[in-house]
Design a protein around this motif. Structure first.
Motif: not given
Ligand SMILES: [Zn+2]
Ligand SMILES: [Zn+2]
Ligand SMILES: [Zn+2]
Length: 157
Positions: A121-126, A129, A119
């Motif tokens: 991957s989202e934190a990774q892109s945040r 960004d 889970g």
């Protein structure tokens, strides 16, 4: 030598093919080291792995084991646990599946479990960004006591 389950055998085959594609011969000794690491429930040092092979009548020197472990780590088939746990401990190695995973590492027995579905991957892109950084991967290990060792520490075993 422990028998391989069908999924372990196919993982081992994929790793050895990958090794050959990258230009490294899949010698019998490298196969033995890879198989021994794959079937071990615990992370092992080069010496432990060499001793264990010698006990089974397979003579593979510590330096060969050490170089093979480094090669497996280089091609992504093994993970190196340095001295996060006990200061000055020798590097321990664990075999890695080819799916994305993280590790649960028992600091008492060196047992290592793979955890899938992180889970992150989202934190990774945040995170990326925010800083205009192209994050390509991440790593995360969990350290603690496995159920068995936690029971022993509590005097229940
Ligand atoms: Zn792994
Ligand atoms: Zn444990
Ligand atoms: Zn992850």
């Amino acid at each position: 030598m422990s028998q391989l389950t069908a999924p372990q055998q196919s993982l081992l085959d994929r790793v050895l093919e990958h090794m050959v594609r990258l230009g490294h011969a899949a010698t019998p000794q490298r196969r033995l080291v890879a198989q021994e690491l794959l079937t071990s429930p615990r992370a092992l040092t080069a010496r432990q792995l060499s001793d264990s092979l010698n006990d089974q009548g397979e003579r593979v020197g510590v330096m060969t084991v050490y170089r093979t472990l480094a090669l497996l780590a280089e091609i992504g088939a093994a993970y190196t646990l340095h001295d996060h746990i006990s200061e000055g401990a020798e590097a321990h190695y664990v075999f890695c599946s080819d799916r994305h995973h993280h590790h649960l590492i028992c600091s008492a027995c060196w047992g290592v479990w793979e955890v899938e579905g992180c889970g992150l991957s989202e934190a990774q892109s945040r995170v990326g960004d925010r800083l205009g950084f192209q994050v390509q991967s991440h790593s995360l290990d969990y350290y603690g006591l496995c159920a068995h060792c936690a029971g022993a520490a509590a005097g229940r075993v």
